[in-house]
Design an enzyme around this catalytic site. Structure first.
Site, PDB file in Angstrom:
ATOM      1  CG  PHE A   1     -43.527  10.358  24.391  1.00 65.64           C
ATOM      2  CD1 PHE A   1     -43.443  10.344  23.005  1.00 65.64           C
ATOM      3  CD2 PHE A   1     -43.295  11.570  25.047  1.00 65.64           C
ATOM      4  CE1 PHE A   1     -43.146  11.480  22.279  1.00 65.64           C
ATOM      5  CE2 PHE A   1     -42.994  12.720  24.326  1.00 65.64           C
ATOM      6  CZ  PHE A   1     -42.916  12.671  22.935  1.00 65.64           C
TER       7      PHE A   1
ATOM      8  CG  HIS B   1     -47.411  13.588  11.610  1.00 67.71           C
ATOM      9  ND1 HIS B   1     -46.558  14.126  12.540  1.00 67.71           N
ATOM     10  CD2 HIS B   1     -46.914  13.945  10.392  1.00 67.71           C
ATOM     11  CE1 HIS B   1     -45.570  14.760  11.905  1.00 67.71           C
ATOM     12  NE2 HIS B   1     -45.768  14.665  10.602  1.00 67.71           N
TER      13      HIS B   1
ATOM     14  CB  THR C   1     -49.840  17.431  21.002  1.00 68.57           C
ATOM     15  OG1 THR C   1     -49.059  18.317  20.200  1.00 68.57           O
ATOM     16  CG2 THR C   1     -49.227  16.044  20.967  1.00 68.57           C
TER      17      THR C   1
ATOM     18  NE  ARG D   1     -52.904  15.729  16.670  1.00 76.44           N
ATOM     19  CZ  ARG D   1     -51.710  16.290  16.615  1.00 76.44           C
ATOM     20  NH1 ARG D   1     -51.531  17.516  17.080  1.00 76.44           N
ATOM     21  NH2 ARG D   1     -50.688  15.639  16.095  1.00 76.44           N
TER      22      ARG D   1
ATOM     23  NE  ARG E   1     -48.417  21.412  13.979  1.00 74.22           N
ATOM     24  CZ  ARG E   1     -47.812  20.543  14.815  1.00 74.22           C
ATOM     25  NH1 ARG E   1     -47.537  19.310  14.424  1.00 74.22           N
ATOM     26  NH2 ARG E   1     -47.499  20.914  16.025  1.00 74.22           N
TER      27      ARG E   1
ATOM     28  CE1 TYR F   1     -44.045  11.483  15.360  1.00 75.67           C
ATOM     29  CE2 TYR F   1     -44.480   9.143  15.032  1.00 75.67           C
ATOM     30  CZ  TYR F   1     -44.921  10.461  15.063  1.00 75.67           C
ATOM     31  OH  TYR F   1     -46.243  10.747  14.797  1.00 75.67           O
TER      32      TYR F   1
ATOM     33  CE  LYS G   1     -49.838  10.703  14.981  1.00 75.66           C
ATOM     34  NZ  LYS G   1     -49.387  11.290  16.263  1.00 75.66           N
TER      35      LYS G   1
ATOM     36  CD  GLU H   1     -42.689  15.419   9.122  1.00 76.39           C
ATOM     37  OE1 GLU H   1     -42.266  15.702  10.260  1.00 76.39           O
ATOM     38  OE2 GLU H   1     -43.858  15.661   8.756  1.00 76.39           O
TER      39      GLU H   1
ATOM     40  CG  ASN I   1     -51.957  12.681  18.538  1.00 68.53           C
ATOM     41  OD1 ASN I   1     -51.668  11.849  17.682  1.00 68.53           O
ATOM     42  ND2 ASN I   1     -51.143  13.666  18.870  1.00 68.53           N
TER      43      ASN I   1
HETATM   44  P1  ATP Z   1     -47.211  15.189  15.349  1.00 71.81           P
HETATM   45  O1  ATP Z   1     -45.711  15.409  15.218  1.00 71.81           O
HETATM   46  O2  ATP Z   1     -47.578  13.700  15.425  1.00 71.81           O
HETATM   47  O3  ATP Z   1     -48.018  15.941  14.362  1.00 71.81           O
HETATM   48  P2  ATP Z   1     -47.234  17.129  17.456  1.00 71.81           P
HETATM   49  O4  ATP Z   1     -46.276  17.885  16.601  1.00 71.81           O
HETATM   50  O5  ATP Z   1     -48.488  17.809  17.873  1.00 71.81           O
HETATM   51  O6  ATP Z   1     -47.656  15.770  16.770  1.00 71.81           O
HETATM   52  P3  ATP Z   1     -44.979  16.177  18.959  1.00 71.81           P
HETATM   53  O7  ATP Z   1     -44.499  16.849  20.182  1.00 71.81           O
HETATM   54  O8  ATP Z   1     -44.210  16.313  17.691  1.00 71.81           O
HETATM   55  O9  ATP Z   1     -46.508  16.600  18.745  1.00 71.81           O
HETATM   56  O10 ATP Z   1     -45.128  14.638  19.333  1.00 71.81           O
HETATM   57  C1  ATP Z   1     -45.180  13.664  18.302  1.00 71.81           C
HETATM   58  C2  ATP Z   1     -46.179  12.606  18.705  1.00 71.81           C
HETATM   59  O11 ATP Z   1     -45.718  11.936  19.868  1.00 71.81           O
HETATM   60  C3  ATP Z   1     -47.552  13.139  19.101  1.00 71.81           C
HETATM   61  O12 ATP Z   1     -48.414  13.364  18.020  1.00 71.81           O
HETATM   62  C4  ATP Z   1     -48.075  12.010  19.962  1.00 71.81           C
HETATM   63  O13 ATP Z   1     -48.545  10.923  19.173  1.00 71.81           O
HETATM   64  C5  ATP Z   1     -46.813  11.584  20.695  1.00 71.81           C
HETATM   65  N1  ATP Z   1     -46.653  12.269  21.975  1.00 71.81           N
HETATM   66  C6  ATP Z   1     -46.325  13.565  22.180  1.00 71.81           C
HETATM   67  N2  ATP Z   1     -46.250  13.854  23.481  1.00 71.81           N
HETATM   68  C7  ATP Z   1     -46.537  12.702  24.129  1.00 71.81           C
HETATM   69  C8  ATP Z   1     -46.630  12.325  25.500  1.00 71.81           C
HETATM   70  N3  ATP Z   1     -46.396  13.210  26.482  1.00 71.81           N
HETATM   71  N4  ATP Z   1     -46.966  11.040  25.786  1.00 71.81           N
HETATM   72  C9  ATP Z   1     -47.188  10.137  24.818  1.00 71.81           C
HETATM   73  N5  ATP Z   1     -47.104  10.419  23.491  1.00 71.81           N
HETATM   74  C10 ATP Z   1     -46.800  11.677  23.158  1.00 71.81           C
HETATM   75 MG    MG Z   2     -44.504  16.948  15.784  1.00 73.73          MG
END
Ligand code: ATP
Ligand code: MG
Length: 133
Positions: free
Chosen positions: A57, A115, A91, A102, A85, A49, A9, A126, A112
Site C-alpha cells: 500500500f 496519525h 488503524t 478513527r 494512540r 513512511y 490527514k 517524527e 483513517n
Molecule cells: P499511523 O502510523 O498513521 O498512526 P498505524 O500506526 O495505526 O497508523 P501503520 O501500520 O503504521 O498504522 O500504517 C501507517 C498508515 O498506513 C496507516 O495509518 C494507514 O493510513 C496506512 N495503512 C496501513 N495499513 C494499510 C493497508 N492495509 N492498506 C492501506 N493503507 C494502510
Molecule cells: Mg504507524
C-alpha cells in the site's frame, strides 16, 4: 510529561474536521504545543513512511498523504504517546472502538483521519522530521 506527534490527514481536512479532532485531543488532556498546516511533498511522505516502503500500500499511501494539506501537531500529556494512540483507535476505522477518532472520522484503512507515533522514540524522530527545536 511526554510529547507525541500527530497528523490530521487529508481526508479529515476535506471533511472540515480539524477542530473536532483537536478538541478531542484537548478534552483528553493532550495539550497542543506546536501546530502547522502543510502539504507534504512526495519526498516528505516517502521519508516519513519509510518503514512501510516495502508494503503493497506504500505508493497509494504516499499519494493519499500528498493529496491535500495536513495539520502537523505536537501533543503533550502524561503518557502522551499511548494516550493519543488510544484516542485514535485501531488503524482500520471498521475495527476501531466506538467513540475513537478513527471510528468517527476515518473513511478507510488508508484514509483513517489521523496519525500517531507508536513509541516515544518514534515520536522524537517524527517531531524532529517536521519541526525545528
Ligand atoms: P499511523 O502510523 O498513521 O498512526 P498505524 O500506526 O495505526 O497508523 P501503520 O501500520 O503504521 O498504522 O500504517 C501507517 C498508515 O498506513 C496507516 O495509518 C494507514 O493510513 C496506512 N495503512 C496501513 N495499513 C494499510 C493497508 N492495509 N492498506 C492501506 N493503507 C494502510
Ligand atoms: Mg504507524
Amino acid at each position: 510529561m511526554e510529547k507525541t506527534f500527530a497528523i490530521v490527514k487529508p481526508n479529515a481536512i476535506k471533511k472540515s474536521c480539524i477542530g473536532k479532532i483537536i478538541a478531542m485531543a484537548e478534552d483528553a488532556g493532550l495539550k497542543v504545543v506546536a501546530a502547522k498546516m502543510h502539504t507534504l511533498s512526495t519526498k516528505e511522505a516517502a521519508g516519513f513512511y519509510a518503514e512501510h516502503s516495502a508494503r503493497p500500500f506504500f505508493a497509494s499511501l504516499t499519494t493519499f498523504m500528498t493529496s491535500g494539506p495536513v495539520v502537523l501537531l505536537v501533543l503533550e500529556a502524561d503518557n502522551g504517546v499511548e494516550k493519543w494512540r488510544k484516542l485514535m483507535g485501531a488503524t482500520d476505522p471498521a475495527k476501531a472502538a466506538p467513540g475513537t477518532i478513527r471510528k468517527l472520522y476515518g473513511d478507510s484503512i488508508e484514509a483513517n483521519s489521523t496519525h500517531g507515533s507508536e513509541t516515544l522514540a518514534a515520536a522524537q524522530r517524527e517531531i524532529a522530521f517536521f519541526f525545528d527545536k
